[in-house]
Write a protein that holds these residues in place. Structure first.
Motif, PDB file in Angstrom:
ATOM      1  N   ILE A   6       0.845  -1.204   0.000  1.00  0.00           N
ATOM      2  CA  ILE A   6       0.000   0.000   0.000  1.00  0.00           C
ATOM      3  C   ILE A   6       0.874   1.245   0.000  1.00  0.00           C
ATOM      4  O   ILE A   6       0.697   2.154  -0.822  1.00  0.00           O
ATOM      5  N   LEU A   7       1.859   1.245   0.910  1.00  0.00           N
ATOM      6  CA  LEU A   7       2.693   2.436   1.061  1.00  0.00           C
ATOM      7  C   LEU A   7       3.495   2.720  -0.185  1.00  0.00           C
ATOM      8  O   LEU A   7       3.557   3.859  -0.650  1.00  0.00           O
ATOM      9  N   ALA A  10       1.201   4.062  -2.898  1.00  0.00           N
ATOM     10  CA  ALA A  10       0.723   5.428  -2.639  1.00  0.00           C
ATOM     11  C   ALA A  10       1.843   6.435  -2.807  1.00  0.00           C
ATOM     12  O   ALA A  10       1.651   7.491  -3.439  1.00  0.00           O
ATOM     13  N   THR A  11       3.028   6.123  -2.257  1.00  0.00           N
ATOM     14  CA  THR A  11       4.121   7.094  -2.364  1.00  0.00           C
ATOM     15  C   THR A  11       4.577   7.225  -3.812  1.00  0.00           C
ATOM     16  O   THR A  11       4.926   8.319  -4.268  1.00  0.00           O
ATOM     17  N   LEU A  13       2.655   6.905  -6.463  1.00  0.00           N
ATOM     18  CA  LEU A  13       1.657   7.750  -7.119  1.00  0.00           C
ATOM     19  C   LEU A  13       1.868   9.222  -6.760  1.00  0.00           C
ATOM     20  O   LEU A  13       1.832  10.108  -7.630  1.00  0.00           O
ATOM     21  N   ALA A  14       2.125   9.461  -5.463  1.00  0.00           N
ATOM     22  CA  ALA A  14       2.321  10.843  -5.013  1.00  0.00           C
ATOM     23  C   ALA A  14       3.546  11.457  -5.693  1.00  0.00           C
ATOM     24  O   ALA A  14       3.516  12.617  -6.109  1.00  0.00           O
ATOM     25  N   LEU A  17       2.529  12.458  -9.183  1.00  0.00           N
ATOM     26  CA  LEU A  17       1.706  13.669  -9.179  1.00  0.00           C
ATOM     27  C   LEU A  17       2.574  14.899  -8.962  1.00  0.00           C
ATOM     28  O   LEU A  17       2.434  15.926  -9.638  1.00  0.00           O
ATOM     29  N   MET A  18       3.515  14.782  -7.998  1.00  0.00           N
ATOM     30  CA  MET A  18       4.329  15.941  -7.672  1.00  0.00           C
ATOM     31  C   MET A  18       5.329  16.256  -8.772  1.00  0.00           C
ATOM     32  O   MET A  18       5.673  17.417  -8.976  1.00  0.00           O
ATOM     33  N   ALA A  20       4.670  15.953 -11.941  1.00  0.00           N
ATOM     34  CA  ALA A  20       3.875  16.748 -12.882  1.00  0.00           C
ATOM     35  C   ALA A  20       3.738  18.174 -12.365  1.00  0.00           C
ATOM     36  O   ALA A  20       3.925  19.149 -13.114  1.00  0.00           O
ATOM     37  N   ALA A  21       3.421  18.304 -11.063  1.00  0.00           N
ATOM     38  CA  ALA A  21       3.261  19.638 -10.466  1.00  0.00           C
ATOM     39  C   ALA A  21       4.548  20.435 -10.606  1.00  0.00           C
ATOM     40  O   ALA A  21       4.537  21.626 -10.931  1.00  0.00           O
ATOM     41  N   VAL A  55       7.708  12.694   1.239  1.00  0.00           N
ATOM     42  CA  VAL A  55       7.466  11.368   0.662  1.00  0.00           C
ATOM     43  C   VAL A  55       8.733  10.516   0.736  1.00  0.00           C
ATOM     44  O   VAL A  55       8.683   9.318   1.044  1.00  0.00           O
TER      45      VAL A  55
ATOM     46  N   LEU C  21      -0.683  19.025  -7.163  1.00  0.00           N
ATOM     47  CA  LEU C  21      -0.798  19.075  -8.618  1.00  0.00           C
ATOM     48  C   LEU C  21      -1.821  20.127  -9.033  1.00  0.00           C
ATOM     49  O   LEU C  21      -1.573  20.916  -9.959  1.00  0.00           O
ATOM     50  N   ALA C  24      -0.486  23.529  -8.802  1.00  0.00           N
ATOM     51  CA  ALA C  24       0.414  23.823  -9.927  1.00  0.00           C
ATOM     52  C   ALA C  24      -0.391  24.123 -11.182  1.00  0.00           C
ATOM     53  O   ALA C  24      -0.071  25.051 -11.935  1.00  0.00           O
TER      54      ALA C  24
END
Lengths: 114, 159, 118
Positions: A6-7, A10-11, A13-14, A17-18, A20-21, A55, C21, C24
């Motif tokens: 799980i961890l 999730a990490t 995926l995070a 996402l980050m 991309a951000a 993370v 995200l 951003a």
């Protein structure tokens, strides 16, 4: 499903996402068009970097990373405050963008602004 | 008693950051807080301190703040994720009822972290707070919302 | 118990990532400095705050969690101050808001003050 799976999912995926951000914000830093825009984007970059470090702290299990994240937050705030003072003392330089583009929803990337 | 408030809060923050609430560490934190406050003594003015603190009302203010913060992040996220953003931004003037530096600073901070509003400036005479809103189609309603929400709660908690 | 903890951490981390995200995206899509600041100072702070809380929760140590909570409280105090500083500096320097802006009572007040000055 055990805790490790799980961890790590999730990490992972995070982190994605980050990532991309981070790139989106970096685009705003490069693009501008004004100095305050870049300052806001840089502030946002610091926030994203803090997320990254948190993370990484979870993934590696080193609690020390949390201290690094907090220290980065401190430094980021000071940097933003200093840059804001710079904007205030410099004023509006001649020739820099004065007005934002008219329509916010459709923005063609290569369009000339001025 | 109120003079001890700032050092106590700073000592607690010290204990939280160093990760130990043992007595020696708290005393050390108090010493560091006193030293730090000594350095800024010339800049702290009387208005920077609350007149009184009511813990119950303070908790209710805190609860309202957390709720509004979650709501605000959610609203911005939804607004930004929409394919067509509906924006009517604007800066409206908010006449301040609170007077002291401490209350104005707290109100400005709370406004920034609530849905669709961001405090931009305080007028020279400290009577007006300029607030930028993402949706400024109803400035009178926004003014009423702040006056009856945060401003009233702040006055209840610190007077 | 460990699975429950992992689930809580996972939810916090992913929510934080989504908020970061979207902040951003807001910084890229919104039309001017002032509106971009809304996205960066709210969603961005919540995003990194959630991440930090998740890291504190995951460590299962009181000291580390206390530090993480103190860090989040610190971010919540400084993010609005930073946004306020930049917004004030930008507006005073004369950076104009977007054309969509419907009302600017701050610029009106400044013009009034300048007119009254001899």
């Amino acid at each position: 499903m055990d805790a490790g799976t799980i961890l790590s999912a999730a990490t992972g995926l995070a982190l994605l996402l980050m990532c991309a951000a981070f790139f989106l914000t970096a685009w705003r830093v490069v693009r501008g068009p004004t100095l305050p825009d870049r300052i806001v984007a840089l502030d946002m970059l610091v926030a994203t970097a803090i997320g990254f470090i948190a993370v990484v702290a979870i993934r590696t299990g080193f609690a020390l990373y949390i201290d690094i994240a907090i220290a980065l937050g401190l430094v980021g705030f000071l940097a933003t405050a200093a840059l804001a003072r710079f904007v205030a003392s410099r004023g509006l330089p001649g020739g820099e963008e004065e007005e934002a583009p008219p329509e916010p929803t459709r923005r063609r990337p290569g369009r000339a602004r001025r | 008693m109120r003079r001890l408030l700032a050092p106590a809060v700073l000592a607690l923050a010290w204990a939280a950051v160093t990760g130990s609430f043992a007595w020696p560490n708290l005393v050390l934190g108090l010493a560091v807080a006193a030293l730090a406050l000594f350095f800024v003594r010339g800049h702290a003015r009387a208005g920077a301190r609350p007149a009184a603190v009511r813990p119950g009302r303070l908790l209710s203010l805190l609860a309202l703040f957390v709720k509004e913060l979650a709501l605000s992040a959610w609203r911005v996220a939804v607004l930004v994720a929409r394919p067509r953003m509906v924006l009517r931004p604007g800066i409206f003037a908010f006449p301040l009822t609170v007077t002291s530096d401490f209350e104005i600073a707290l109100l400005a901070n709370l406004i920034t972290l609530t849905p669709g509003t961001l405090s931009v400036d305080v007028s020279e005479d400290r009577r007006v707070l300029y607030v930028h809103a993402l949706d400024c189609s109803d400035p009178a309603g926004a003014r009423r919302g702040i006056a009856e929400g945060f401003e009233r709660k702040i006055m209840e908690a610190f007077r | 118990m460990t699975v429950l903890l992992a689930l809580a951490t996972a939810v916090l981390v992913v929510t934080g990532g989504v908020f970061t995200l979207l902040a951003a995206v807001g910084v890229v899509r919104l039309p001017d400095v002032y509106t971009r600041m809304h996205a960066a100072s709210k969603a961005g702070t919540v995003g990194s705050g959630l991440m930090l809380l998740a890291a504190g929760l995951h460590s299962l140590e009181g000291a580390v969690l206390a530090r993480a909570v103190a860090g989040v409280a610190f971010f919540l105090l400084t993010a609005p101050v930073a946004a306020h500083l930049v917004a004030r500096a930008a507006h005073r320097a004369g950076y104009r808001p977007t054309r969509l802006t419907v009302l600017d009572e701050m610029a009106e007040a400044r013009r009034r003050a300048e007119r009254n000055r001899p």
